[in-house]
Enzyme design. Structure first.
Site, mmCIF file in Angstrom:
data_model
loop_
_atom_site.group_PDB
_atom_site.id
_atom_site.type_symbol
_atom_site.label_atom_id
_atom_site.label_comp_id
_atom_site.label_asym_id
_atom_site.label_seq_id
_atom_site.Cartn_x
_atom_site.Cartn_y
_atom_site.Cartn_z
ATOM 1 N N GLY A 15 0.778 -1.234 0.000
ATOM 2 C CA GLY A 15 0.000 0.000 0.000
ATOM 3 C C GLY A 15 0.805 1.278 0.000
ATOM 4 O O GLY A 15 0.339 2.309 0.487
ATOM 5 N N MET A 24 -4.097 -7.072 -7.372
ATOM 6 C CA MET A 24 -3.507 -8.087 -8.244
ATOM 7 C C MET A 24 -4.547 -8.953 -8.955
ATOM 8 O O MET A 24 -4.297 -10.111 -9.246
ATOM 9 C CB MET A 24 -2.526 -8.958 -7.445
ATOM 10 C CG MET A 24 -1.376 -8.172 -6.829
ATOM 11 S SD MET A 24 -0.448 -7.204 -8.048
ATOM 12 C CE MET A 24 0.479 -8.539 -8.833
ATOM 13 N N HIS A 36 0.696 1.396 -13.186
ATOM 14 C CA HIS A 36 1.489 0.241 -13.626
ATOM 15 C C HIS A 36 2.960 0.661 -13.730
ATOM 16 O O HIS A 36 3.258 1.732 -14.251
ATOM 17 C CB HIS A 36 0.966 -0.237 -14.988
ATOM 18 C CG HIS A 36 1.709 -1.425 -15.496
ATOM 19 N ND1 HIS A 36 1.489 -2.700 -15.019
ATOM 20 C CD2 HIS A 36 2.710 -1.532 -16.408
ATOM 21 C CE1 HIS A 36 2.313 -3.530 -15.619
ATOM 22 N NE2 HIS A 36 3.065 -2.849 -16.476
HETATM 23 C C1 GRF Z 1 2.946 -0.649 -7.711
HETATM 24 O O1 GRF Z 1 4.285 -0.725 -8.061
HETATM 25 C C2 GRF Z 1 2.048 -0.553 -8.916
HETATM 26 O O2 GRF Z 1 2.698 -0.075 -10.037
HETATM 27 C C3 GRF Z 1 1.614 -1.966 -9.160
HETATM 28 O O3 GRF Z 1 1.563 -2.556 -7.891
HETATM 29 C C4 GRF Z 1 2.477 -1.916 -7.017
HETATM 30 C C5 GRF Z 1 1.773 -1.632 -5.730
HETATM 31 O O4 GRF Z 1 2.632 -1.239 -4.732
HETATM 32 N N1 GRF Z 1 0.355 -1.979 -9.858
HETATM 33 P P1 GRF Z 1 2.081 -0.631 -3.376
HETATM 34 O O5 GRF Z 1 1.196 -1.698 -2.729
HETATM 35 O O6 GRF Z 1 1.341 0.615 -3.698
HETATM 36 O O7 GRF Z 1 3.303 -0.379 -2.554
#
Ligand code: GRF
Length: 191
Positions: free
Chosen positions: A11, A91, A110
């Protein structure tokens, strides 16, 4: 603008959005944080900030949602009166139930310059391809994987000696600026 955040991981992007709100840089509220992973870091972050959380488990599939679960997701977001659905490390691929309920109201970040390197571990794909630069992209979500209309991108150059971890960390730092700034722009347009 009322945000609903969906995430499966630590997060850090949600954290960046929250900091932007708290510092007055982003006029928005986070109404709910939803995860498919019980105990995900993103849920702890939300709870610590006093934001309601919801865990929606999908027992049947690993990377998508069964229609009933996705309809439940829509109900939870609608009950929270969300204007914009923000995928922050969620995911799973989302489909019609969500996209129909929130047309042009679901965005994702992304870790590559789309359309290059869709899918998992995009930073590793970029490193292995030997490109000079990669980056991050915020896009509207459609029913494909990382295929929706691009809203904004930030470039991140590769540097000598980069490892997947060092490159990923630099991309994430760029994400933490890009995502709040795109949401700020959408919030302005929403007024
Ligand atoms: C991010 O790097 C985003 O690009 C991808 O998932 C990751 C999430 O990271 N879709 P976080 O949970 O916000 O640290």
């Amino acid at each position: 603008m009322r945000l609903g955040i969906l995430g499966s991981g630590k997060g850090s992007n949600f954290g960046a959005i929250l900091r932007a709100i708290q510092s007055g840089d982003l006029e928005a509220t986070v109404e709910i944080v939803i995860s498919d992973v019980p105990g995900a870091g993103i849920l702890d972050l939300a709870s610590a900030a006093g934001i309601p959380t919801h865990t929606l488990i999908e027992p049947r599939y690993k990377s998508r949602l069964s229609p009933e679960i996705e309809e439940e997701l829509v109900r939870v977001l609608q009950a929270a009166k969300v204007d914009l659905v923000v995928l922050a490390g969620y995911m799973r691929v989302v489909k019609e139930p969500l996209l129909k309920a929130f047309p042009r109201r679901v965005i994702n970040i992304h870790p590559s310059l789309l359309p290059n390197f869709r899918g998992l571990e995009a930073w590793r794909q970029a490193l292995e391809a030997g490109v000079e630069k990669t980056g991050c992209t915020v896009h509207y979500v459609d029913s494909g994987v990382d295929t929706g209309e691009i809203i904004s991108q930030t470039e991140v150059p590769l540097i000598e000696g980069d490892t997947p971890e060092s490159l990923h960390a630099r991309i994430q730092a760029a994400e933490h600026h890009l995502y709040p700034s795109v949401i700020r722009q959408l919030a302005k347009e929403n007024r």
